[in-house]
Design an enzyme around this catalytic site. Sequence first.
Site, PDB file in Angstrom:
ATOM      1  N   HIS A 125      30.489  45.524  40.453  1.00 22.51           N
ATOM      2  CA  HIS A 125      31.362  44.524  39.839  1.00 22.51           C
ATOM      3  C   HIS A 125      30.599  43.211  39.601  1.00 22.51           C
ATOM      4  O   HIS A 125      30.650  42.642  38.510  1.00 22.51           O
ATOM      5  CB  HIS A 125      32.578  44.302  40.749  1.00 22.51           C
ATOM      6  CG  HIS A 125      33.527  43.260  40.267  1.00 22.51           C
ATOM      7  ND1 HIS A 125      34.645  43.560  39.516  1.00 22.51           N
ATOM      8  CD2 HIS A 125      33.530  41.920  40.417  1.00 22.51           C
ATOM      9  CE1 HIS A 125      35.282  42.444  39.223  1.00 22.51           C
ATOM     10  NE2 HIS A 125      34.628  41.423  39.767  1.00 22.51           N
ATOM     11  N   GLU A 126      29.881  42.749  40.627  1.00 22.69           N
ATOM     12  CA  GLU A 126      29.141  41.482  40.492  1.00 22.69           C
ATOM     13  C   GLU A 126      28.002  41.596  39.484  1.00 22.69           C
ATOM     14  O   GLU A 126      27.788  40.685  38.678  1.00 22.69           O
ATOM     15  CB  GLU A 126      28.615  41.026  41.855  1.00 22.69           C
ATOM     16  CG  GLU A 126      29.699  40.584  42.828  1.00 22.69           C
ATOM     17  CD  GLU A 126      30.596  39.488  42.259  1.00 22.69           C
ATOM     18  OE1 GLU A 126      30.077  38.554  41.625  1.00 22.69           O
ATOM     19  OE2 GLU A 126      31.823  39.588  42.420  1.00 22.69           O
ATOM     20  N   HIS A 129      29.412  41.329  36.068  1.00 24.74           N
ATOM     21  CA  HIS A 129      29.558  39.936  35.605  1.00 24.74           C
ATOM     22  C   HIS A 129      28.225  39.416  35.074  1.00 24.74           C
ATOM     23  O   HIS A 129      28.171  38.721  34.061  1.00 24.74           O
ATOM     24  CB  HIS A 129      29.995  39.026  36.758  1.00 24.74           C
ATOM     25  CG  HIS A 129      31.468  39.061  37.076  1.00 24.74           C
ATOM     26  ND1 HIS A 129      32.445  38.842  36.136  1.00 24.74           N
ATOM     27  CD2 HIS A 129      32.125  39.229  38.260  1.00 24.74           C
ATOM     28  CE1 HIS A 129      33.647  38.893  36.719  1.00 24.74           C
ATOM     29  NE2 HIS A 129      33.473  39.139  38.009  1.00 24.74           N
ATOM     30  N   GLU A 189      37.311  39.808  34.582  1.00 22.12           N
ATOM     31  CA  GLU A 189      37.497  40.645  35.769  1.00 22.12           C
ATOM     32  C   GLU A 189      37.605  42.124  35.387  1.00 22.12           C
ATOM     33  O   GLU A 189      36.974  42.983  36.001  1.00 22.12           O
ATOM     34  CB  GLU A 189      38.759  40.224  36.528  1.00 22.12           C
ATOM     35  CG  GLU A 189      38.581  38.973  37.357  1.00 22.12           C
ATOM     36  CD  GLU A 189      37.432  39.092  38.334  1.00 22.12           C
ATOM     37  OE1 GLU A 189      37.343  40.126  39.017  1.00 22.12           O
ATOM     38  OE2 GLU A 189      36.607  38.191  38.384  1.00 22.12           O
TER      39      GLU A 189
HETATM   40 ZN   LIG Z   1      34.812  39.400  39.475  1.00 23.42          ZN
END
Ligand SMILES: [Zn+2]
Length: 266
Positions: A125-126, A129, A189
């Site tokens: 997830h990071e 981003h 997100e």
């Molecule tokens: Zn996030």
Amino acid sequence: MRPLKSTLLFLVFFILSSCSSTPLTGKKALLLVPEREENAMGVKAWNDIKRKERVSRDSRITSIVNTVGVNIAKQAARPDFNWEIKTFESSSPNAFCLPGGKIGIYTGILKYAKNEAGLATVMGHEVGHAIARHGGQRMSQQLVTNLGMVAIGVTAFSKMPPRKRNLLMAAIGAGVAVGVMLPYSRSHELEADEIGMILMAKAGYDPREAVKFWERFGRAGGKAPPEFLSTHPRSGKRAERLSAMLPKALEIYNSSRVKYGLGRSL
Ligand SMILES: [Zn+2]
């Protein structure tokens, strides 16, 4: 041509030419700052964080974090990034990936991650981003809405008052370094969730654990949400969207050469 008109034309051209496509999802994004400058800010923030935080000496934990981090980073297809992974000793349940590939995991998040696949969810997830340049997009928004276009450029950045500079640092994801937490937008997100799930599945971690991780983490809210949770809000939609993404991720996982399943427990 009058100066104002030509400036406007320049800005329109600049903004149009600054839209680029996001890897793996192909979405269009507004990016006003060159990636190398984002990455340079990432390195600066990373050095600040390493000076401030205590690096974990737990060899078992750091070896697991490093292994998962390297596996996720390999799938991010950014060999030009100077990838670095560090585990920081802190009760705060936090994690980040700065532009240029600097991954920080706080030991406080490990109890929610529970296993390597949970950790791969957080890291995927990071990293999502970072490779989608959400930090750069937030920075572009800050420049347009809060700081004015004049702020563009490294010289301008170094001459900025600290508060404004911190806002830009926070925008690239360096909140832990400057103490300003900026939440990502809901669309960022969702996009990070999607990229993260693809990365973890490609790396051989069971993507079904992603759904479980966000459930575990969502339950952790309480009155004062932990840092990571306050910038990564839970929502009913998230679980729904994650489940919708699961079939595609499972297909990728099933055809991946190595399979770790849930991996080792943390
Ligand atoms: Zn996030």
